[in-house]
Design an enzyme around this catalytic site. Structure first.
Site, short mmCIF file in Angstrom:
data_model
loop_
_atom_site.label_atom_id
_atom_site.label_comp_id
_atom_site.label_asym_id
_atom_site.label_seq_id
_atom_site.Cartn_x
_atom_site.Cartn_y
_atom_site.Cartn_z
N LYS A 1 -10.08 74.50 87.25
CA LYS A 1 -10.78 74.57 85.97
C LYS A 1 -12.17 73.97 86.15
CE LYS A 1 -11.19 71.91 82.44
NZ LYS A 1 -12.63 72.17 82.17
N CYS B 1 -23.80 62.29 91.57
CA CYS B 1 -22.97 61.07 91.62
C CYS B 1 -23.46 60.11 92.68
CB CYS B 1 -21.51 61.45 91.83
SG CYS B 1 -21.29 62.56 93.21
N GLU C 1 -23.27 54.04 84.95
CA GLU C 1 -23.82 55.31 85.39
C GLU C 1 -24.61 55.93 84.23
OE1 GLU C 1 -20.96 58.52 86.19
OE2 GLU C 1 -22.05 58.88 88.05
N GLU D 1 -12.41 61.93 92.58
CA GLU D 1 -13.82 61.70 92.96
C GLU D 1 -14.58 61.39 91.68
OE1 GLU D 1 -14.94 61.52 95.87
OE2 GLU D 1 -13.44 62.52 97.09
P1 NAD Z 1 -16.24 64.70 82.90
O1 NAD Z 1 -15.32 63.69 83.44
O2 NAD Z 1 -16.65 64.61 81.49
O3 NAD Z 1 -15.65 66.16 83.07
C1 NAD Z 1 -15.25 66.62 84.36
C2 NAD Z 1 -14.23 67.72 84.18
O4 NAD Z 1 -13.06 67.15 83.59
C3 NAD Z 1 -14.66 68.87 83.26
O5 NAD Z 1 -14.17 70.08 83.80
C4 NAD Z 1 -13.93 68.55 81.96
O6 NAD Z 1 -13.64 69.68 81.19
C5 NAD Z 1 -12.66 67.94 82.50
N1 NAD Z 1 -11.94 67.06 81.56
C6 NAD Z 1 -12.44 66.28 80.58
N2 NAD Z 1 -11.45 65.62 79.96
C7 NAD Z 1 -10.30 65.99 80.57
C8 NAD Z 1 -8.93 65.64 80.38
N3 NAD Z 1 -8.55 64.78 79.42
N4 NAD Z 1 -8.00 66.20 81.19
C9 NAD Z 1 -8.36 67.07 82.15
N5 NAD Z 1 -9.63 67.44 82.37
C10 NAD Z 1 -10.60 66.89 81.60
O7 NAD Z 1 -17.51 64.69 83.90
P2 NAD Z 1 -18.81 65.58 83.80
O8 NAD Z 1 -19.63 65.03 82.70
O9 NAD Z 1 -18.47 67.02 83.84
O10 NAD Z 1 -19.50 65.26 85.23
C11 NAD Z 1 -20.23 64.14 85.47
C12 NAD Z 1 -19.39 63.07 86.15
O11 NAD Z 1 -18.85 63.58 87.37
C13 NAD Z 1 -20.20 61.87 86.55
O12 NAD Z 1 -19.49 60.70 86.25
C14 NAD Z 1 -20.36 62.02 88.07
O13 NAD Z 1 -20.58 60.83 88.75
C15 NAD Z 1 -19.06 62.64 88.43
N6 NAD Z 1 -19.13 63.31 89.73
C16 NAD Z 1 -18.54 62.71 90.80
C17 NAD Z 1 -18.61 63.30 92.05
C18 NAD Z 1 -17.96 62.66 93.24
O14 NAD Z 1 -17.87 63.34 94.26
N7 NAD Z 1 -17.52 61.44 93.16
C19 NAD Z 1 -19.30 64.52 92.20
C20 NAD Z 1 -19.90 65.10 91.08
C21 NAD Z 1 -19.80 64.48 89.83
#
Ligand code: NAD
Length: 504
Positions: free
Chosen positions: A184, A293, A392, A259
């Site tokens: 997803k 990130c 962050e 991650e």
């Molecule tokens: P987010 O956590 O809001 O969403 C990430 C994904 O999770 C989306 O697809 C979202 O629809 C889904 N999601 C949200 N709530 C959920 C739930 N309750 N159950 C299942 N899925 C759910 O993050 P974002 O705003 O999309 O991305 C930014 C974040 O991602 C930042 O914190 C960034 O640091 C992190 N990130 C980490 C890495 C890494 O490799 N560590 C890489 C890229 C981004």
């Protein structure tokens, strides 16, 4: 792809990709892809309901035995074909990525797409490189060997900041290792994941091996990660959502791969090449509008270089060209959405009460007011324990703090909940070695910050999560090790039975 109607026509089959073909989501709800550079809605799609997620998991489950039994060489050939199919759509993928994320086209073209093509080629190689202990007689009466087997159906969730690369990081090691997957992507950025799935079908990867469901986290996301037929949940996103998923899946003992967020330090020692550190800091803080990130978010600069560093970073930030992300001359596009831009702006507004905004700190006006833009922002004077240095922000904001001793610089670097990435800038090999040893992070760069390669692992520690993406370490995450032990004696009464039967 860059006109509103093109996207609806391009994805006329629907926003779900299940068992080798697109279909429309059945949740009864819709979600929109919005171009953050203009605020225009480019596509409104029907999101996945529970029945779509169930169908995707069922397709992955049905495809699993066949795919898991495929010879590594065949999986490798399929991934080489996938790499070529992705490369053949490079232009369209880059334009779609820029449209849905607002990232500059030069970044999509030079980083996101070729990185994913290379990742597919790398995992094509990894598929043929199963590692384990040597088979042997570790007890004289037995021969032992290790099988490395797929985990099963993988449920993956990806964020919006690098939608294509994140799809690749999740799908490629899983599929190379013989698993099947339901991914997803973020509800904000489904386009390139859907194109990835089409490329997989074109590459003759069997139907059901790779499935995409789209919609919100609370909707199809939670249904997917808690699904009883999903053996492993692999998540990239925020620490808040990652911890929620850990709680939701705790009762099922699924394998987890998380991650999460980062707050990368950028430590400049007093013998560093100042020009290199300044250029490195601006590039690493602003890449993808700071929505990375591993972005450099807090620069610690040893006192003798501090003033020169701050003034040169401010000057360089002022030269960065904000603009239409589809224009190859644009350096910095908008943030992902207006809501996110407003969150970033709110952190900077709060920081004004305890820090100095040296440059930036506002959205640009003029022709960019219709997009979710925010100017490159430099903060000084924020205390180590302030929000700006601990949380962050995920925007084009760099905070700089001076330090005196090496001990203090390294202590600052380690003093947040996160541990994803870091860099140290010095010409002294011993200082570099100490920083590499003592900074707690999944990656420490020396005299650079950001580059990644398919062969090396990416992933964090502390609140940045656990598990690795890319590299053979990630391939191993998607396998499980089985010990097989053969009796070599053909004796009915084995010596060790005495411990149970005595002499009888
Ligand atoms: P987010 O956590 O809001 O969403 C990430 C994904 O999770 C989306 O697809 C979202 O629809 C889904 N999601 C949200 N709530 C959920 C739930 N309750 N159950 C299942 N899925 C759910 O993050 P974002 O705003 O999309 O991305 C930014 C974040 O991602 C930042 O914190 C960034 O640091 C992190 N990130 C980490 C890495 C890494 O490799 N560590 C890489 C890229 C981004």
């Amino acid at each position: 792809m860059d006109h509103v109607t093109d996207v609806a026509k391009r994805f006329a089959g629907g926003a779900q990709y299940i068992d080798g073909r697109p279909r429309t989501g059945g949740s009864g709800d819709t979600h929109s892809v919005v171009d953050p550079a203009t605020g225009r809605t480019v596509w409104t799609y029907a999101t996945a309901g529970p029945a779509d997620v169930d169908a995707a998991v069922a397709a992955a489950k049905a495809a699993l035995p066949g795919w898991a039994a495929t010879a590594p060489g065949e999986r490798s050939a399929a991934l080489h074909r996938l790499s070529a199919a992705l490369d053949a759509r490079a232009d369209e993928l880059a334009r779609a990525e820029t449209l849905q994320c607002g990232k500059p086209i030069k970044l999509s073209t030079e980083f996101d797409v070729p990185g994913t093509v290379d990742n597919a080629a790398f995992f094509a190689g990894a598929a043929r490189h199963l590692e384990g202990k040597a088979a042997g007689e570790y007890s004289p009466d037995h021969t032992s060997y290790v099988r490395r087997e797929p985990v099963g159906v993988i449920g993956s969730i990806a964020p919006w900041n690098y939608p294509l690369q994140m799809a690749g990081w999740k799908i490629l090691p899983a599929v190379a290792a013989g698993n099947t997957i339901v991914l997803k992507p973020s509800e904000l950025t489904p386009l390139t994941a859907l194109m990835f799935a089409e490329a997989a079908t074109e590459a003759a990867i069997p139907d059901g091996v790779l499935n995409i469901v789209t919609g919100t986290g609370q909707g199809p996301g939670e249904h997917l990660v808690t699904h009883p037929d999903v053996a492993m949940t692999s998540f990239t996103g925020s620490t808040a959502v990652g911890t929620r998923i850990a709680r939701l899946t705790a009762g099922t003992v699924k394998r987890l791969h998380l991650e999460l967020g980062g707050k990368a330090p950028f430590v400049v020692f007093d013998d560093a090449d100042l020009d290199a550190a300044v250029h490195g800091a601006v590039a690493a803080a602003l890449i993808n509008s700071g929505q990375d990130c591993t972005a450099a978010t807090r620069a610690y600069v040893q006192r003798p270089l501090y003033d020169a560093f701050v003034s040169a970073v401010a000057d360089l930030m002022a030269t960065v060209r904000l603009g239409d992300p589809a224009d190859p001359a644009t350096d910095l596009g908008p943030l992902i959405s207006f809501a996110h831009r407003d969150r970033v702006a709110a952190v900077v507004e709060r920081a004004r009460t305890y820090a100095t905004v040296v440059t930036g700190g506002a959205a640009p006006g003029d022709g960019l007011a219709a997009g979710a833009y925010y100017r490159p922002t430099l903060l000084t004077g924020a205390p180590q324990h302030s929000e700006a240095l601990q949380q962050e922000i995920f925007g084009p904001v760099l905070a700089v703090l001076p330090f005196d001793s090496d001990d203090q610089g390294l202590a600052y670097a380690n003093d947040t909940p996160y541990g994803l990435a870091a860099s140290a800038w010095t010409r002294d090999v011993y200082r570099a070695g100490r920083a590499a040893r003592e900074i707690t992070a999944g990656c420490v760069w020396i005299n650079d910050h950001i580059p990644i390669v398919s062969e090396m692992p990416h992933g964090g520690t502390k609140s940045s999560g656990f598990g690795k993406d890319m590299s053979t370490y990630s391939f191993e995450e998607y396998t499980q090790v089985k010990h097989v032990m053969f009796d070599n004696t053909a004796v009915a009464r084995k010596d060790w039975h005495r411990t149970v039967f005595g002499d009888r």
